[in-house]
Design an enzyme around this catalytic site. Structure first.
Site, PDB file in Angstrom:
ATOM      1  N   SER A 107      38.459   6.100  73.198  1.00  0.00           N
ATOM      2  CA  SER A 107      37.081   6.512  72.960  1.00  0.00           C
ATOM      3  C   SER A 107      36.491   5.715  71.809  1.00  0.00           C
ATOM      4  O   SER A 107      37.009   4.644  71.454  1.00  0.00           O
ATOM      5  CB  SER A 107      37.033   8.014  72.679  1.00  0.00           C
ATOM      6  OG  SER A 107      35.704   8.487  72.704  1.00  0.00           O
ATOM      7  N   ASN A 108      35.396   6.178  71.239  1.00  0.00           N
ATOM      8  CA  ASN A 108      34.757   5.487  70.106  1.00  0.00           C
ATOM      9  C   ASN A 108      34.117   6.515  69.187  1.00  0.00           C
ATOM     10  O   ASN A 108      34.152   7.715  69.453  1.00  0.00           O
ATOM     11  CB  ASN A 108      33.726   4.475  70.638  1.00  0.00           C
ATOM     12  CG  ASN A 108      32.651   5.153  71.453  1.00  0.00           C
ATOM     13  OD1 ASN A 108      31.842   5.904  70.933  1.00  0.00           O
ATOM     14  ND2 ASN A 108      32.667   4.919  72.763  1.00  0.00           N
ATOM     15  N   HIS A 109      33.495   6.022  68.090  1.00  0.00           N
ATOM     16  CA  HIS A 109      33.004   6.913  67.037  1.00  0.00           C
ATOM     17  C   HIS A 109      31.566   7.389  67.208  1.00  0.00           C
ATOM     18  O   HIS A 109      30.987   7.915  66.273  1.00  0.00           O
ATOM     19  CB  HIS A 109      33.122   6.223  65.678  1.00  0.00           C
ATOM     20  CG  HIS A 109      34.537   6.056  65.228  1.00  0.00           C
ATOM     21  ND1 HIS A 109      35.332   7.131  64.905  1.00  0.00           N
ATOM     22  CD2 HIS A 109      35.305   4.961  65.060  1.00  0.00           C
ATOM     23  CE1 HIS A 109      36.533   6.694  64.551  1.00  0.00           C
ATOM     24  NE2 HIS A 109      36.544   5.374  64.648  1.00  0.00           N
ATOM     25  N   SER A 110      30.990   7.216  68.392  1.00  0.00           N
ATOM     26  CA  SER A 110      29.605   7.655  68.585  1.00  0.00           C
ATOM     27  C   SER A 110      29.475   9.155  68.288  1.00  0.00           C
ATOM     28  O   SER A 110      30.262   9.960  68.770  1.00  0.00           O
ATOM     29  CB  SER A 110      29.182   7.378  70.031  1.00  0.00           C
ATOM     30  OG  SER A 110      27.961   8.024  70.302  1.00  0.00           O
TER      31      SER A 110
END
Ligand code: C5P
Length: 218
Positions: free
Chosen positions: A29-32
């Site tokens: 995933s990512n930090h959005s």
């Protein structure tokens, strides 16, 4: 801010990250944070639009009087976007969609082995905003571009390649704004011109963006 400027319009917004499962307990995933998309959903609703928010996993409270469709993976976000597309006047893609996903999530937890390396093959996810922009009738389609260099060039390339009506570009090499921050400064890349919106809260930026989109529809 005109509270009636999107009356009778249907606005669909994607927000947050996606999670791509590796196995039953792990994901990519990512930090959005989802903050920009949620702020836009509130602003669109304040402007009188029927608003649908398709959101990956975030820690944000669901905005009032907005239809929230929670999703996890890019494929789920794509399916929800296609479902929300009929009668959609404006599609705004703020989601940080994972570009790739593991080809197949393992059915069981991947065990640590004797080997020091583990290779996982990734396959490309569908480009959600490009698919929406390719639809007939075409909604007014807005994309976001987070870049660390040549911000305007890459944003304009995105505008043309994905056939968007507007790209909201921001420089994520600046740590004071953007990802996870409550503030942002952006450049609006329109087909024929560019427009700078200086640093302001994401809430204010959302209202300013909605105002400009409403003006384009009028
Ligand atoms: O190509 P790139 O990921 O940089 O484009 C960013 C824009 O495209 C954002 O608006 C993002 O929400 C959208 N996007 C999408 N589906 C993808 C990848 C990006 O809707 N698979």
């Amino acid at each position: 801010f005109d509270t009636g400027s999107l009356a009778g319009k249907r606005v669909v917004i994607t927000a947050g990250p996606t999670r791509e499962a590796l196995d039953p307990v792990r994901y990519i995933s990512n930090h959005s944070s989802g903050k920009m998309g949620y702020a836009l959903a509130e602003a669109a609703r304040e402007a009188g639009a029927t608003t649908v928010l398709i959101s990956g996993p975030t820690h944000l409270p669901s905005p009032e009087r907005v239809t929230l469709l929670p999703v996890v993976s890019a494929e789920e976000m794509y399916a929800a976007s296609l479902q929300a597309l009929p009668d959609c006047d404006v599609f705004i893609a703020t989601a940080a969609v994972a570009d790739y996903r593991p080809d197949q999530a393992a059915a069981q937890k991947i065990k640590k082995g004797e080997r020091d390396t583990l290779v996982i093959e990734l396959v490309k996810n569908p480009d959600i905003v490009a698919a929406m922009a390719a639809h007939t009738p075409k909604p007014f389609t807005v994309g976001f571009a987070a870049e660390t260099e040549r911000v305007i060039d890459y944003a304009r390339d995105k505008l043309e390649r994905k056939q968007l009506d507007l790209v909201v570009a921001n420089d994520v090499s600046r740590s004071d704004i953007g990802f996870n921050s409550d503030e942002n400064a952006v450049t609006l890349v329109w087909p024929q011109r560019e427009e700078n919106l200086s640093r302001r809260s994401k809430h204010q930026l959302a209202r300013d963006l909605v105002e400009r989109i409403a003006r384009q529809l009028a």
